[in-house]
Design a protein around this motif. Structure first.
Motif, PDB file in Angstrom:
ATOM      1  N   ILE A 161     -33.777   6.414   5.274  1.00  0.00           N
ATOM      2  CA  ILE A 161     -34.718   5.357   4.874  1.00  0.00           C
ATOM      3  C   ILE A 161     -34.296   4.738   3.543  1.00  0.00           C
ATOM      4  CG2 ILE A 161     -37.086   4.931   4.085  1.00  0.00           C
ATOM      5  CD1 ILE A 161     -37.982   7.010   6.231  1.00  0.00           C
ATOM      6  N   ALA A 162     -33.821   5.550   2.614  1.00  0.00           N
ATOM      7  CA  ALA A 162     -33.409   5.056   1.295  1.00  0.00           C
ATOM      8  C   ALA A 162     -32.213   4.120   1.378  1.00  0.00           C
ATOM      9  CB  ALA A 162     -33.096   6.232   0.367  1.00  0.00           C
ATOM     10  N   ASP A 163     -31.307   4.336   2.342  1.00  0.00           N
ATOM     11  CA  ASP A 163     -30.108   3.499   2.450  1.00  0.00           C
ATOM     12  C   ASP A 163     -29.569   3.520   3.882  1.00  0.00           C
ATOM     13  OD1 ASP A 163     -27.954   1.915   1.869  1.00  0.00           O
ATOM     14  OD2 ASP A 163     -26.932   3.387   0.621  1.00  0.00           O
ATOM     15  N   PRO A 164     -30.241   2.799   4.799  1.00  0.00           N
ATOM     16  CA  PRO A 164     -29.828   2.867   6.211  1.00  0.00           C
ATOM     17  C   PRO A 164     -28.454   2.268   6.495  1.00  0.00           C
ATOM     18  CG  PRO A 164     -31.626   1.296   5.930  1.00  0.00           C
ATOM     19  CD  PRO A 164     -31.420   1.984   4.614  1.00  0.00           C
ATOM     20  N   GLY A 200     -36.591  18.136  16.487  1.00  0.00           N
ATOM     21  CA  GLY A 200     -37.147  17.569  15.270  1.00  0.00           C
ATOM     22  C   GLY A 200     -36.016  17.188  14.340  1.00  0.00           C
ATOM     23  N   TRP A 201     -36.368  16.660  13.197  1.00  0.00           N
ATOM     24  CA  TRP A 201     -35.392  16.237  12.197  1.00  0.00           C
ATOM     25  C   TRP A 201     -35.769  16.850  10.860  1.00  0.00           C
ATOM     26  CZ3 TRP A 201     -36.751  13.316  16.285  1.00  0.00           C
ATOM     27  CH2 TRP A 201     -35.773  12.583  16.924  1.00  0.00           C
ATOM     28  N   THR A 215     -43.424  11.101  14.110  1.00  0.00           N
ATOM     29  CA  THR A 215     -43.384  10.857  12.667  1.00  0.00           C
ATOM     30  C   THR A 215     -42.166  10.028  12.285  1.00  0.00           C
ATOM     31  OG1 THR A 215     -44.523  12.951  12.297  1.00  0.00           O
ATOM     32  CG2 THR A 215     -43.412  11.977  10.397  1.00  0.00           C
ATOM     33  N   VAL A 216     -41.018  10.337  12.888  1.00  0.00           N
ATOM     34  CA  VAL A 216     -39.786   9.583  12.612  1.00  0.00           C
ATOM     35  C   VAL A 216     -39.972   8.118  13.022  1.00  0.00           C
ATOM     36  CG1 VAL A 216     -37.334   9.353  13.174  1.00  0.00           C
ATOM     37  CG2 VAL A 216     -38.309  11.606  12.762  1.00  0.00           C
ATOM     38  N   LEU A 217     -40.584   7.896  14.183  1.00  0.00           N
ATOM     39  CA  LEU A 217     -40.831   6.529  14.649  1.00  0.00           C
ATOM     40  C   LEU A 217     -41.697   5.758  13.658  1.00  0.00           C
ATOM     41  CD1 LEU A 217     -41.566   7.223  18.430  1.00  0.00           C
ATOM     42  CD2 LEU A 217     -39.521   6.158  17.477  1.00  0.00           C
ATOM     43  N   GLY A 220     -39.916   2.795  11.549  1.00  0.00           N
ATOM     44  CA  GLY A 220     -40.221   1.517  12.183  1.00  0.00           C
ATOM     45  C   GLY A 220     -39.281   1.183  13.332  1.00  0.00           C
ATOM     46  N   LEU A 221     -38.429   2.136  13.713  1.00  0.00           N
ATOM     47  CA  LEU A 221     -37.494   1.927  14.812  1.00  0.00           C
ATOM     48  C   LEU A 221     -38.144   2.344  16.125  1.00  0.00           C
ATOM     49  CD1 LEU A 221     -34.275   3.484  13.217  1.00  0.00           C
ATOM     50  CD2 LEU A 221     -34.874   1.064  13.373  1.00  0.00           C
ATOM     51  N   SER A 222     -37.612   1.830  17.237  1.00  0.00           N
ATOM     52  CA  SER A 222     -38.073   2.262  18.552  1.00  0.00           C
ATOM     53  C   SER A 222     -37.342   3.540  18.936  1.00  0.00           C
ATOM     54  CB  SER A 222     -37.807   1.183  19.596  1.00  0.00           C
ATOM     55  OG  SER A 222     -36.417   1.068  19.837  1.00  0.00           O
ATOM     56  N   ARG A 223     -37.885   4.225  19.915  1.00  0.00           N
ATOM     57  CA  ARG A 223     -37.279   5.459  20.418  1.00  0.00           C
ATOM     58  C   ARG A 223     -35.847   5.205  20.893  1.00  0.00           C
ATOM     59  NH1 ARG A 223     -40.190   9.772  23.230  1.00  0.00           N
ATOM     60  NH2 ARG A 223     -38.660  11.022  24.323  1.00  0.00           N
ATOM     61  N   SER A 224     -35.649   4.133  21.668  1.00  0.00           N
ATOM     62  CA  SER A 224     -34.312   3.853  22.200  1.00  0.00           C
ATOM     63  C   SER A 224     -33.330   3.505  21.084  1.00  0.00           C
ATOM     64  CB  SER A 224     -34.356   2.736  23.248  1.00  0.00           C
ATOM     65  OG  SER A 224     -34.893   1.560  22.699  1.00  0.00           O
ATOM     66  N   THR A 225     -33.793   2.813  20.051  1.00  0.00           N
ATOM     67  CA  THR A 225     -32.922   2.476  18.926  1.00  0.00           C
ATOM     68  C   THR A 225     -32.502   3.733  18.171  1.00  0.00           C
ATOM     69  OG1 THR A 225     -33.902   0.286  18.703  1.00  0.00           O
ATOM     70  CG2 THR A 225     -32.735   1.154  16.776  1.00  0.00           C
ATOM     71  N   ILE A 226     -33.431   4.655  17.977  1.00  0.00           N
ATOM     72  CA  ILE A 226     -33.095   5.903  17.295  1.00  0.00           C
ATOM     73  C   ILE A 226     -32.009   6.653  18.052  1.00  0.00           C
ATOM     74  CG2 ILE A 226     -33.961   8.232  16.772  1.00  0.00           C
ATOM     75  CD1 ILE A 226     -36.539   6.892  15.784  1.00  0.00           C
TER      76      ILE A 226
END
Length: 71
Positions: free
Chosen positions: A55-58, A45-46, A12-14, A18-24
């Motif tokens: 998401i609102a302000d990365p 989980g998160w 769900t986070v991915l 829109g980020l990749s697993r490695s980027t997260i």
């Protein structure tokens, strides 16, 4: 009374970010993305609210300090 904060899983986070697993995981290590919570022996989980804040302000997202948390 506030509705409880949902726990969301990596899939769900991915899709939400829109980020990749490695980027997260790189961003978690850098302190620029919410860290995951251990929810079982093999699961994490998160908090959905943490992901929504990111998401609102990365760009300016920072972890909440302990005294700031209302949980």
């Amino acid at each position: 009374m506030r509705e409880p904060d949902r726990i969301i899983r990596l899939k769900t986070v991915l899709s939400r970010t829109g980020l990749s697993r490695s980027t997260i995981y790189r961003k978690i290590a850098e302190g620029t993305f919410p860290a995951q919570l251990k929810i079982s022996t093999n699961g994490t989980g998160w908090h959905e609210s943490d992901i929504n804040r990111w998401i609102a302000d990365p760009v300016s997202w920072r972890p909440k300090r302990q005294c700031d948390e209302g949980r």
